[in-house]
Design an enzyme around this catalytic site. Structure first.
Site, mmCIF file in Angstrom:
data_model
loop_
_atom_site.group_PDB
_atom_site.id
_atom_site.type_symbol
_atom_site.label_atom_id
_atom_site.label_comp_id
_atom_site.label_asym_id
_atom_site.label_seq_id
_atom_site.Cartn_x
_atom_site.Cartn_y
_atom_site.Cartn_z
ATOM 1 C CD GLU A 122 -0.175 5.514 -3.851
ATOM 2 O OE1 GLU A 122 0.393 5.631 -2.756
ATOM 3 O OE2 GLU A 122 -1.075 4.717 -4.078
ATOM 4 C CG ASP A 125 -8.217 4.661 0.182
ATOM 5 O OD1 ASP A 125 -7.944 3.450 0.016
ATOM 6 O OD2 ASP A 125 -7.551 5.418 0.911
ATOM 7 C CG ASP A 139 -1.903 1.069 1.341
ATOM 8 O OD1 ASP A 139 -2.307 1.582 0.283
ATOM 9 O OD2 ASP A 139 -2.328 1.404 2.471
HETATM 10 O O1 MIG Z 1 -4.164 6.177 4.650
HETATM 11 O O2 MIG Z 1 -3.638 0.813 5.689
HETATM 12 O O3 MIG Z 1 -5.877 2.269 0.317
HETATM 13 O O4 MIG Z 1 -6.920 0.057 1.662
HETATM 14 O O5 MIG Z 1 -6.886 0.097 4.498
HETATM 15 C C1 MIG Z 1 -4.790 4.956 4.512
HETATM 16 C C2 MIG Z 1 -4.793 1.579 5.834
HETATM 17 C C3 MIG Z 1 -3.805 3.831 4.324
HETATM 18 C C4 MIG Z 1 -4.901 3.058 2.339
HETATM 19 C C5 MIG Z 1 -5.390 1.883 1.597
HETATM 20 C C6 MIG Z 1 -6.447 1.172 2.386
HETATM 21 C C7 MIG Z 1 -5.896 0.736 3.722
HETATM 22 C C8 MIG Z 1 -5.378 1.977 4.479
HETATM 23 N N1 MIG Z 1 -4.384 2.690 3.661
#
Ligand code: MIG
Length: 591
Positions: free
Chosen positions: A182, A257, A179
């Site tokens: 980017e 999200d 996650d």
């Molecule tokens: O700022 O890890 O897209 O699926 O549950 C949020 C927490 C950070 C973004 C991800 C989301 C995940 C969440 N992450």
């Protein structure tokens, strides 16, 4: 800049050739095509065990459970919070015994902390991204100060890949979720690195301006290569948020999200189709929506759409605040007590639980078909999801259809994307189309009104297709398959369909342990013949095949299978069923 022009001229071929140019993934493990349950976050371990038990007790099929960021020790990647998860190995083993694969999150941001071995390694070896003056880039993500590995450096990728040893080889997690790659940065307007950050770029140093789009992909690449090295006999499953053209080789992708609204349901469908025709078929959305809680109706409709998305994952942010610095666990618990943001398939009332269960079961029924479509994607680059224009680009009406889409070669899906729907107007392209639910046939190049009550998603099978159906199980490896079901949808003239089977795990298929069946159907007004040609030497677990023939335009008087006469049963629906005790049958002839 290099331009590539791809003149199909067929749209499907444009996607296929683009996909082969940028790369296709390997076959995923079969379990990864089952149903996944996620949320931010399931903890402590007792709650994860309760979740697993609830799925089995409620008899709702599920193959994978996720641990979001809270399983870590203070958001230090590759560590565990020892209070919340005192025995990760034991938990993961017990889950596995009940048929659940465990998938855990790993982010790129490494906590700046001199007592943290991983941070010290990266710092001492110069593996973290730097500014033009040579200083390390330090920015807030989950830990208030993070350093970021430069995944564009092959040496860093190898190091990062090696870090998966403990998770994969010892703790035996089955999948990884990357996650924030980017890379996401909190508290800055751009939400990512400034352009001046330096990157190795595989030995061609450059700025972040050039490397931004591939940073996430190089993280996924490093992760996948590491996972494969740790468990060379297992097919890896990696899910990533950021990626780039060609990144489909490394990881499945979700659309990020989203919000629990009808608009975002429509977007989930459109984005998934667009990704698929852009070479990226292993995609899906957060089912039910990430932000906010969906109504029971919206949740059920979302689940129905996602049956047809290669990645089938329910996810929600729960009680957390998105994009902000970490919320204290006590505060999360407090909010949990005050509000209800649960999103498991059974929290919307008994009626909906029953519908949601039957929808997830339907996904498991269709797994052979999806697995076969995945095989074509891997082999040919054929997109699994396609707009109707891909079916017939000379059909102007088909070009303008936004809702309906194709799922593999033989299924047309008409998703319900608006509240209160009970019926839909659906345009059918060329050919005949059978309603999967009723067996009713609709003729193409016309618009028909079809029933769309809450408990069912309208989808249609192409006339002439042979649709394989798998028996419902609570997870893909619950037991060996007893039999295969084949639905033969009568079609005029000659039509071909395929079925791909292998062990669903491991790499034996690369040395011949697979089975690719090509069915040819010849339909005439008074005769139907079906031939099966096979390739590969995978040994099937089942010995029986149940064939159901739908839409036969004549009253049959004799059926022969490989020259021998067999009985044909008429079902209550007016279809015909025959049982074959030899899955290697070559020819079925009905007169
Ligand atoms: O700022 O890890 O897209 O699926 O549950 C949020 C927490 C950070 C973004 C991800 C989301 C995940 C969440 N992450």
């Amino acid at each position: 800049m290099n331009y590539y022009f791809i003149n199909g001229p067929a749209l499907t071929e444009v996607t296929e050739r683009y996909t082969r140019l940028t790369g296709t993934p390997e076959m995923p493990p079969l379990w990864a095509l089952g149903y996944h349950q996620c949320r931010w976050s399931y903890y402590p371990d007792s709650r994860v065990r309760e979740l697993a038990a609830a799925f089995r007790e409620k008899q709702i099929p599920c193959d994978a459970l996720y641990l979001d960021i809270d399983y870590m020790d203070d958001y230090r990647v590759f560590t565990w919070d020892e209070e919340l998860f005192p025995d990760p190995e034991g938990l993961i083993r017990d889950l596995k015994e009940q048929g659940f694969e465990t998938i855990v999150m790993i982010n790129p941001g490494v906590k700046v902390d001199n007592d943290y071995e991983l941070y010290r390694q990266g710092r001492d070896k110069g593996y973290f991204c730097t500014r033009p003056d040579g200083e390390m880039v330090i920015a807030p993500v989950w830990p208030p100060e993070c350093a970021f590995p430069d995944f564009t450096n092959p040496e860093v990728r190898a190091w990062w890949g090696g870090l998966y040893e403990d998770l994969m080889a010892r703790k035996k997690v089955s999948g990884i979720w990357n996650d924030m790659n980017e890379p996401a940065v909190f508290e800055v307007e751009s939400k990512t690195f400034p352009n001046h950050v330096r990157h190795d770029f595989d030995g061609h140093p450059c700025s972040h301006k050039k490397a931004h789009n591939i940073y996430g992909m190089q993280m996924a690449r490093a992760s996948l290569e590491g996972m494969k090295k740790q468990n060379p006999d297992k097919r890896p499953f990696l899910l990533t948020r950021a990626n780039f053209a060609g990144g489909q080789r490394y990881a499945a992708l979700w659309t990020g999200d989203n919000i629990a609204t009808w608009d975002h349901l429509r977007l989930a469908s459109e984005q998934s189709i667009r990704l698929s025709i852009s070479g990226y078929s292993f995609v899906g959305s957060d089912v039910g929506g990430f932000v906010e809680k969906p109504s029971a109706e919206l949740f059920t409709r979302w689940l129905q759409l996602a049956i047809f998305h290669p990645l089938f994952r329910n996810h929600t942010m729960g009680y957390n605040v998105d994009g902000a610095a970490a919320v204290k666990k006590e505060e999360v618990e407090l909010r949990r007590a005050q509000s209800d943001t649960d999103q498991e398939p059974w929290v919307f009332g008994d009626d909906h639980t029953a519908i949601n269960r039957s929808m997830i079961e339907l996904r498991y029924r269709l797994l052979h078909y999806l697995y076969t479509a995945f095989y074509h994607y891997v082999q040919q680059g054929t997109p699994i999801l396609r707009p109707l224009s891909y079916y017939d680009q000379s059909d102007e009406q088909a070009l303008s259809q936004k809702g309906p889409f194709l799922f593999g070669d033989d299924i047309l899906v008409a998703p319900v994307l608006e509240p209160g729907t009970t019926a839909l107007e659906v345009y059918f392209p060329e050919g005949g189309w059978y309603d999967f639910r009723t067996g009713e046939r609709y003729e193409g190049r016309q618009t028909h009104q079809v029933e769309a009550p809450l408990e069912a998603i309208p989808f249609f099978v192409r006339a002439g297709a042979v649709l394989p159906l798998r028996e419902v199980m609570q997870h893909t490896q619950e037991r060996a398959l007893q039999q295969l079901e084949l639905n033969v949808y009568y079609g005029e003239g000659e039509t071909t369909s395929r079925l791909y089977e292998d062990a669903g795990e491991g790499y034996d298929y690369e040395s011949g342990a697979y089975r690719l069946t090509t069915f040819r159907q010849q339909g005439q007004s008074d005769r139907l013949s079906l031939s099966a040609e096979r390739e590969g030497d995978y040994e099937l677990a089942y010995a029986e095949v149940e064939v159901t023939i739908l839409g036969l335009p004549f009253e049959p008087s004799a059926v022969h299978v490989d020259g021998r006469r067999v009985p044909l049963e008429k079902t209550a629906d007016g279809d015909y069923t025959l049982y074959l005790s030899d899955p290697d049958f070559k020819e079925v002839d009905i007169k």
